[in-house]
Write an enzyme that holds these catalytic residues in place. Sequence first.
Site, PDB file in Angstrom:
ATOM      1  CB  THR A 274      -4.035  10.734   6.743  1.00 22.85           C
ATOM      2  OG1 THR A 274      -5.272  11.137   7.320  1.00 22.85           O
ATOM      3  CG2 THR A 274      -2.876  11.334   7.518  1.00 22.85           C
ATOM      4  CE1 TYR A 275      -7.862   7.499  -0.494  1.00 19.32           C
ATOM      5  CE2 TYR A 275      -7.280   5.333   0.334  1.00 19.32           C
ATOM      6  CZ  TYR A 275      -7.963   6.125  -0.565  1.00 19.32           C
ATOM      7  OH  TYR A 275      -8.735   5.550  -1.539  1.00 19.32           O
TER       8      TYR A 275
ATOM      9  CD  GLN B  16      -1.721  13.761  21.136  1.00 17.35           C
ATOM     10  OE1 GLN B  16      -1.703  14.633  21.997  1.00 17.35           O
ATOM     11  NE2 GLN B  16      -1.254  13.953  19.925  1.00 17.35           N
TER      12      GLN B  16
ATOM     13  CG  HIS C 272      -0.992  10.378   3.340  1.00 13.46           C
ATOM     14  ND1 HIS C 272      -0.654   9.957   4.604  1.00 13.46           N
ATOM     15  CD2 HIS C 272      -0.241  11.484   3.107  1.00 13.46           C
ATOM     16  CE1 HIS C 272       0.250  10.768   5.115  1.00 13.46           C
ATOM     17  NE2 HIS C 272       0.524  11.712   4.233  1.00 13.46           N
TER      18      HIS C 272
ATOM     19  CG  HIS D 144       6.060  -1.961   9.671  1.00  8.57           C
ATOM     20  ND1 HIS D 144       5.396  -3.165   9.700  1.00  8.57           N
ATOM     21  CD2 HIS D 144       5.112  -1.017   9.439  1.00  8.57           C
ATOM     22  CE1 HIS D 144       4.099  -2.957   9.474  1.00  8.57           C
ATOM     23  NE2 HIS D 144       3.909  -1.667   9.308  1.00  8.57           N
TER      24      HIS D 144
ATOM     25  CD  GLU E 202       0.114  12.978   8.613  1.00 11.10           C
ATOM     26  OE1 GLU E 202       1.149  12.936   7.926  1.00 11.10           O
ATOM     27  OE2 GLU E 202      -0.308  12.019   9.280  1.00 11.10           O
TER      28      GLU E 202
ATOM     29  NE  ARG F 158       0.771  -3.246   5.118  1.00 12.37           N
ATOM     30  CZ  ARG F 158       1.135  -3.979   6.153  1.00 12.37           C
ATOM     31  NH1 ARG F 158       1.882  -5.066   5.961  1.00 12.37           N
ATOM     32  NH2 ARG F 158       0.798  -3.644   7.382  1.00 12.37           N
TER      33      ARG F 158
ATOM     34  CD  GLN G 101       4.592   5.752  13.062  1.00 15.97           C
ATOM     35  OE1 GLN G 101       4.158   6.902  13.098  1.00 15.97           O
ATOM     36  NE2 GLN G 101       3.834   4.708  12.771  1.00 15.97           N
TER      37      GLN G 101
HETATM   38  P1  FAD Z   1       5.152  -1.371   3.554  1.00 17.01           P
HETATM   39  O1  FAD Z   1       6.260  -0.514   3.074  1.00 17.01           O
HETATM   40  O2  FAD Z   1       4.499  -2.271   2.567  1.00 17.01           O
HETATM   41  O3  FAD Z   1       5.729  -2.249   4.772  1.00 17.01           O
HETATM   42  C1  FAD Z   1       4.857  -2.978   5.616  1.00 17.01           C
HETATM   43  C2  FAD Z   1       5.607  -4.176   6.213  1.00 17.01           C
HETATM   44  O4  FAD Z   1       5.867  -5.137   5.194  1.00 17.01           O
HETATM   45  C3  FAD Z   1       6.971  -3.831   6.802  1.00 17.01           C
HETATM   46  O5  FAD Z   1       7.160  -4.676   7.905  1.00 17.01           O
HETATM   47  C4  FAD Z   1       7.960  -4.162   5.686  1.00 17.01           C
HETATM   48  O6  FAD Z   1       9.231  -4.509   6.199  1.00 17.01           O
HETATM   49  C5  FAD Z   1       7.273  -5.377   5.053  1.00 17.01           C
HETATM   50  N1  FAD Z   1       7.506  -5.506   3.603  1.00 17.01           N
HETATM   51  C6  FAD Z   1       7.496  -4.514   2.683  1.00 17.01           C
HETATM   52  N2  FAD Z   1       7.682  -5.028   1.450  1.00 17.01           N
HETATM   53  C7  FAD Z   1       7.803  -6.374   1.610  1.00 17.01           C
HETATM   54  C8  FAD Z   1       7.988  -7.477   0.717  1.00 17.01           C
HETATM   55  N3  FAD Z   1       8.122  -7.279  -0.603  1.00 17.01           N
HETATM   56  N4  FAD Z   1       8.038  -8.735   1.231  1.00 17.01           N
HETATM   57  C9  FAD Z   1       7.924  -8.955   2.572  1.00 17.01           C
HETATM   58  N5  FAD Z   1       7.743  -7.948   3.466  1.00 17.01           N
HETATM   59  C10 FAD Z   1       7.682  -6.681   2.985  1.00 17.01           C
HETATM   60  N6  FAD Z   1      -2.040   4.590   7.245  1.00 17.01           N
HETATM   61  C11 FAD Z   1      -3.232   4.910   6.664  1.00 17.01           C
HETATM   62  O7  FAD Z   1      -4.158   4.090   6.683  1.00 17.01           O
HETATM   63  N7  FAD Z   1      -3.438   6.114   6.068  1.00 17.01           N
HETATM   64  C12 FAD Z   1      -2.458   7.072   5.990  1.00 17.01           C
HETATM   65  O8  FAD Z   1      -2.670   8.144   5.439  1.00 17.01           O
HETATM   66  C13 FAD Z   1      -1.182   6.761   6.596  1.00 17.01           C
HETATM   67  N8  FAD Z   1      -0.153   7.641   6.548  1.00 17.01           N
HETATM   68  C14 FAD Z   1       1.077   7.301   7.072  1.00 17.01           C
HETATM   69  C15 FAD Z   1       2.150   8.210   6.968  1.00 17.01           C
HETATM   70  C16 FAD Z   1       3.392   7.890   7.511  1.00 17.01           C
HETATM   71  C17 FAD Z   1       4.537   8.859   7.371  1.00 17.01           C
HETATM   72  C18 FAD Z   1       3.578   6.659   8.191  1.00 17.01           C
HETATM   73  C19 FAD Z   1       4.907   6.330   8.809  1.00 17.01           C
HETATM   74  C20 FAD Z   1       2.529   5.747   8.294  1.00 17.01           C
HETATM   75  C21 FAD Z   1       1.272   6.050   7.727  1.00 17.01           C
HETATM   76  N9  FAD Z   1       0.200   5.151   7.790  1.00 17.01           N
HETATM   77  C22 FAD Z   1      -1.017   5.477   7.216  1.00 17.01           C
HETATM   78  C23 FAD Z   1       0.351   3.858   8.476  1.00 17.01           C
HETATM   79  C24 FAD Z   1       0.838   2.758   7.496  1.00 17.01           C
HETATM   80  O9  FAD Z   1      -0.178   2.490   6.539  1.00 17.01           O
HETATM   81  C25 FAD Z   1       1.155   1.508   8.318  1.00 17.01           C
HETATM   82  O10 FAD Z   1       2.276   1.738   9.126  1.00 17.01           O
HETATM   83  C26 FAD Z   1       1.272   0.200   7.548  1.00 17.01           C
HETATM   84  O11 FAD Z   1       1.273  -0.872   8.498  1.00 17.01           O
HETATM   85  C27 FAD Z   1       2.530   0.057   6.717  1.00 17.01           C
HETATM   86  O12 FAD Z   1       2.498   0.863   5.605  1.00 17.01           O
HETATM   87  P2  FAD Z   1       3.814   1.007   4.673  1.00 17.01           P
HETATM   88  O13 FAD Z   1       3.424   1.813   3.505  1.00 17.01           O
HETATM   89  O14 FAD Z   1       4.974   1.427   5.472  1.00 17.01           O
HETATM   90  O15 FAD Z   1       4.004  -0.553   4.232  1.00 17.01           O
END
Ligand code: FAD
Length: 292
Positions: free
Chosen positions: A48-49, A215, A77, A152, A17, A107, A179
């Site tokens: 990443t984004y 870190q 991303h 999460h 990454e 998200r 994660q």
């Molecule tokens: P979601 O899948 O939407 O989940 C977020 C929360 O909402 C969870 O608690 C889930 O249980 C809950 N949820 C989901 N859907 C619903 C629903 N329909 N109703 C109610 N609750 C719901 N961040 C960046 O800014 N840029 C990046 O490039 C980046 N890359 C990442 C790569 C990886 C592999 C990982 C693990 C994380 C990364 N992140 C990045 C961080 C990520 O954006 C955060 O962890 C963020 O808080 C959650 O993103 P998600 O896509 O998992 O969200």
Amino acid sequence: MKLIERLNETTLSLSFEVFPPKTDSAFETVHPAVCEIARLKPSFMSVTYGAGGGTSKYTLDIAAEILRDYGVPSLAHLTCVSSTRETVHKQIEAIHRAGIRNVMALRGDIPEGRLSEDRADWDYRYAVDLIRELKESPYDFCIGGACYPEVHPESPNQKEDIQRLKEKVEAGCEFLTTQMFFDNNLLYNFLYKIREAGITVPVIPGVMPITNAKQVERAVKLSGSFMPQRFRALVDKFGSDPAAMCQAGIAYATDQIIDLYANGLTNVHVYSMNKPEVARKIQANLSDIIGK
Ligand code: FAD
């Protein structure tokens, strides 16, 4: 190339990454590091984004260059929560125009001041909203999503978190990247539970080599990851000696990867964080294992 075509291979492969620069001037430092990592020819590289899209141009430029100049498949991303529908649509079109076929649909973190807001009128509330839009777009992307072996941080419990994860997969997410975690048993436990819940897509474990003591704090704050005693002892012993800490952190991550592969996980994503020397050393440590 769509990543999903690579994820069912039976030999060990590593992906790395990188993150884009936050400013134009930082590009000069980030760019050579990214190229050096691409020269290692990992199975793919993810870029990443910045949530809100501040560095979106660089995410695309870097992902396109990795693919075009180094022949390394790239995964761009894309986050949605702080963006308007219009911005996200433009970005989706730009990703396709750049020849990138793999998108990690996220998200993004909710900015602190907005955590308590009523989200009803936001264009996007969850990653699943973005996954649905990507599926409805005229482009045939391979879509990945994030998952959390230690739950999460905003989720009330693991059962609900896994249910939400299942919704992402049903919406069109073809693979999941985890994660970071420092105790492989947490991952094995999580895998058992998601398989039991009917989630069958490939899961790519994400391993973060910790190479300096600072870190550790950042990683715990960001991910809430559990630090096993064995890892804490290592930080206590070597934390004040940068070279020793770096070597010990790389050895720990290597050990995690060997254990993951021995337990049947063939694709491992390394959070190499724009550090070519870390990526190179991990790859060298596994040179007789990768691809075999
Ligand atoms: P979601 O899948 O939407 O989940 C977020 C929360 O909402 C969870 O608690 C889930 O249980 C809950 N949820 C989901 N859907 C619903 C629903 N329909 N109703 C109610 N609750 C719901 N961040 C960046 O800014 N840029 C990046 O490039 C980046 N890359 C990442 C790569 C990886 C592999 C990982 C693990 C994380 C990364 N992140 C990045 C961080 C990520 O954006 C955060 O962890 C963020 O808080 C959650 O993103 P998600 O896509 O998992 O969200």
